[in-house]
Design a protein around this motif. Structure first.
Motif, PDB file in Angstrom:
ATOM      1  N   TYR A  53       0.813  -1.212   0.000  1.00 41.20           N
ATOM      2  CA  TYR A  53       0.000   0.000   0.000  1.00 41.20           C
ATOM      3  C   TYR A  53       0.851   1.269   0.000  1.00 41.20           C
ATOM      4  CZ  TYR A  53      -3.325   3.591   1.458  1.00 41.20           C
ATOM      5  OH  TYR A  53      -4.073   4.728   1.510  1.00 41.20           O
ATOM      6  N   ASP A  54       1.769   1.390   0.933  1.00 42.43           N
ATOM      7  CA  ASP A  54       2.530   2.631   1.074  1.00 42.43           C
ATOM      8  C   ASP A  54       3.321   2.953  -0.185  1.00 42.43           C
ATOM      9  OD1 ASP A  54       1.552   3.078   3.591  1.00 42.43           O
ATOM     10  OD2 ASP A  54       3.348   2.392   4.649  1.00 42.43           O
ATOM     11  N   ASP A  55       3.910   1.935  -0.804  1.00 44.35           N
ATOM     12  CA  ASP A  55       4.708   2.159  -2.011  1.00 44.35           C
ATOM     13  C   ASP A  55       3.837   2.640  -3.163  1.00 44.35           C
ATOM     14  OD1 ASP A  55       6.927   1.266  -0.587  1.00 44.35           O
ATOM     15  OD2 ASP A  55       6.668  -0.810  -1.253  1.00 44.35           O
ATOM     16  N   SER A 322      -3.859  -5.300  -4.524  1.00 46.40           N
ATOM     17  CA  SER A 322      -2.950  -5.827  -3.505  1.00 46.40           C
ATOM     18  C   SER A 322      -2.788  -4.818  -2.374  1.00 46.40           C
ATOM     19  CB  SER A 322      -1.588  -6.145  -4.127  1.00 46.40           C
ATOM     20  OG  SER A 322      -0.667  -6.549  -3.144  1.00 46.40           O
ATOM     21  N   GLY A 323      -2.552  -3.563  -2.717  1.00 44.95           N
ATOM     22  CA  GLY A 323      -2.425  -2.528  -1.690  1.00 44.95           C
ATOM     23  C   GLY A 323      -3.675  -2.405  -0.839  1.00 44.95           C
ATOM     24  N   ASN A 324      -4.833  -2.633  -1.456  1.00 43.31           N
ATOM     25  CA  ASN A 324      -6.094  -2.547  -0.723  1.00 43.31           C
ATOM     26  C   ASN A 324      -6.279  -3.668   0.293  1.00 43.31           C
ATOM     27  OD1 ASN A 324      -7.153  -0.192  -1.752  1.00 43.31           O
ATOM     28  ND2 ASN A 324      -8.299  -1.185  -3.391  1.00 43.31           N
ATOM     29  N   ARG A 328      -0.283  -4.427   6.390  1.00 43.87           N
ATOM     30  CA  ARG A 328       0.588  -3.388   6.958  1.00 43.87           C
ATOM     31  C   ARG A 328      -0.167  -2.077   7.113  1.00 43.87           C
ATOM     32  NH1 ARG A 328       2.614  -6.695   3.624  1.00 43.87           N
ATOM     33  NH2 ARG A 328       4.564  -7.819   3.987  1.00 43.87           N
ATOM     34  N   HIS A 329      -1.159  -1.874   6.250  1.00 44.24           N
ATOM     35  CA  HIS A 329      -1.960  -0.645   6.314  1.00 44.24           C
ATOM     36  C   HIS A 329      -3.335  -0.888   6.936  1.00 44.24           C
ATOM     37  CE1 HIS A 329      -3.192   3.412   5.091  1.00 44.24           C
ATOM     38  NE2 HIS A 329      -4.361   2.868   4.787  1.00 44.24           N
ATOM     39  N   TRP A 330      -3.973  -2.011   6.592  1.00 50.93           N
ATOM     40  CA  TRP A 330      -5.364  -2.242   6.959  1.00 50.93           C
ATOM     41  C   TRP A 330      -5.535  -3.134   8.182  1.00 50.93           C
ATOM     42  CZ3 TRP A 330      -8.411   0.999   4.487  1.00 50.93           C
ATOM     43  CH2 TRP A 330      -8.014   1.471   3.229  1.00 50.93           C
ATOM     44  N   GLY A 331      -4.463  -3.745   8.664  1.00 48.48           N
ATOM     45  CA  GLY A 331      -4.575  -4.615   9.825  1.00 48.48           C
ATOM     46  C   GLY A 331      -4.671  -6.081   9.443  1.00 48.48           C
ATOM     47  N   ASP A 332      -4.641  -6.932  10.464  1.00 47.84           N
ATOM     48  CA  ASP A 332      -4.609  -8.377  10.226  1.00 47.84           C
ATOM     49  C   ASP A 332      -5.872  -8.913   9.571  1.00 47.84           C
ATOM     50  OD1 ASP A 332      -2.094  -8.465  11.345  1.00 47.84           O
ATOM     51  OD2 ASP A 332      -2.812  -9.042  13.351  1.00 47.84           O
ATOM     52  N   GLU A 342     -13.091   1.670   9.283  1.00 49.16           N
ATOM     53  CA  GLU A 342     -12.718   3.061   9.018  1.00 49.16           C
ATOM     54  C   GLU A 342     -11.840   3.076   7.766  1.00 49.16           C
ATOM     55  OE1 GLU A 342     -11.004   5.102  12.298  1.00 49.16           O
ATOM     56  OE2 GLU A 342     -12.586   4.524  13.712  1.00 49.16           O
ATOM     57  N   ILE A 343     -12.370   3.665   6.709  1.00 47.64           N
ATOM     58  CA  ILE A 343     -11.684   3.634   5.419  1.00 47.64           C
ATOM     59  C   ILE A 343     -10.751   4.826   5.300  1.00 47.64           C
ATOM     60  CG2 ILE A 343     -11.942   3.589   2.918  1.00 47.64           C
ATOM     61  CD1 ILE A 343     -12.990   1.113   4.278  1.00 47.64           C
TER      62      ILE A 343
END
Length: 408
Positions: A53-55, A322-324, A328-332, A342-343
């Motif tokens: 996601y971050d990349d 994949s980022g969605n 690492r961003h959205w949790g386990d 919470e989007i």
């Protein structure tokens, strides 16, 4: 190659968008990319892939490094091959900024808001027609009955296309968006679609300049910011984006969301009982199944990720889907649907300067669709998954056939 000949394709076992196993279920492949190969090189496609996601988020916000001007798929020279009009989604600032500012001048929130009564009437009419067919014992295919006609009607209405000409849209959209869905670019088919689109809307531009009406084409011909105006080619580019990008995305979303909500009937029931949760549920459904799996950029300079240098001039495919689902961003629980999540800036409409200009129209269509389906059919249907057919594409995800049985 004759019709009887076949070709052997060696699929990349880690990431190849044309791998039938990946098309059937891409998410295990994406998880492996994120965990083991966050910057990956597919030799056959000559393309790098970002999956975290971050990349992806940072790349989308740096058009000076990740350029859109060479096209949005891993295909080399796609713009010149297709003869696509100079669309603003395939431009970088400052050209992109200038065109987007002018288009936004015409494509206002009030323009979108005014669409709601027409969209609701159309959705109601389609749903009631489905119920009437079901009463006669017919199985309903959700795609041709409502998922595909809905965005076609809305885009055509925005552009001022009369009803008798709207049947042209779907073949144009299918030819353009599926041009790279196989192993080679179907140039002849796609060029024919582009030529048809250019001829039709080129004529509309000329007609609206000579005899203005109240449609979007007229507003675009009249849009002006600080003395700057749009040319016919600029307007054709907008029409291309609306048709090629607006038709199949909403249709595919309806199919994908039907699958997700069928797997989570409790959350579907909550959307029916409490329509106020539909907007947030929509964002979560967009996140969990990104219709556009990813789009590419071209690097303007060397870029390094995780010890790997991506050379200047390289295609970089940003895997939105994949980022969605990146934990690492959205949790386990990133792979789980939660309509109360919470989007925080999902990637399905992209991010940065190329954030989807039609996102507000798509959200309006989706909200009305969920509201009316919930009120008029509710949970009174079953999906015939044995006869459903997924779209065979590495770049978009959805259904081409989705039969449902509406209960009395």
């Amino acid at each position: 190659m004759t019709a009887k000949e076949t070709k052997t394709i060696e699929y990349d076992p880690i990431y190849d968008p044309f791998n039938p196993e990946l098309i059937a279920d891409p998410y295990p492949y994406y998880a492996r990319l994120r965990d083991e190969h966050p910057v990956y090189y597919n030799e056959r496609l000559d393309c790098y892939v970002l999956s975290r996601y971050d990349d992806i988020y940072r790349a989308l916000r740096k058009p000076q490094i990740f350029s859109s001007a060479q096209g949005l798929t891993p295909e080399k020279d796609e713009i010149s091959k297709l003869g696509i009009p100079p669309t603003f989604i395939m431009m970088d600032p400052p050209d992109h900024t200038r065109l987007r500012r002018l288009i936004t001048k015409a494509f206002t929130p009030d323009t979108v808001k005014a669409l709601e009564p027409k969209i609701r009437a159309f959705v109601v009419e389609r749903i009631e027609a489905m119920k009437a067919k079901a009463a006669n014992g017919e199985t309903i295919d959700l795609i041709p009955e409502i998922a595909s006609p809905l965005p076609t009607m809305v885009v055509a209405d925005i552009l001022g296309v009369p009803p008798e000409d709207r049947e042209k849209f779907d073949p144009w959209s299918d030819a353009i968006t599926s041009a790279s869905a196989d192993f080679t670019l179907d140039v002849e088919k796609a060029i024919g679609a582009v030529q048809g689109l250019v001829t039709y809307f080129g004529g509309m531009c000329q007609a609206r300049r000579a005899d203005p009406t109240d449609d979007m084409i007229t507003k675009l011909t009249q849009a002006e910011v600080d003395g700057d105006t749009l040319t016919d080619w600029d307007i054709l580019g907008f029409c291309f984006v609306m048709i090629a990008g607006g038709n199949d995305t909403t249709s595919n979303f309806i199919g994908n969301s039907t699958e997700q909500l069928d797997k989570h009937p409790d959350q579907r029931r909550e959307m029916i009982d409490n329509p106020t949760c539909i907007p947030n549920a929509t964002e979560e459904l967009l996140r969990i199944e990104s219709v556009v799996q990813g789009l590419s950029r071209t690097t303007t300079q060397n870029v390094e990720y995780y010890g790997t240098t991506i050379p200047a001039g390289s295609k970089v495919h940003n895997l939105y889907a994949s980022g969605n689902r990146d934990p690492r961003h959205w949790g386990d629980d990133a792979d789980e649907l939660d309509i109360h999540r919470e989007i925080d800036k999902h990637l399905s409409f992209a991010q940065g300067p190329h954030f989807c200009i039609g996102a507000h129209v798509a959200r309006l269509m989706i909200r009305i669709y969920f509201e009316e389906m919930g009120a008029r059919i509710g949970e009174s249907y079953d999906v015939d998954w044995d006869n459903a057919e997924r779209r065979k594409s590495g770049f978009t995800r959805g259904y081409t056939k989705l039969p449902i049985r509406i209960k009395p």
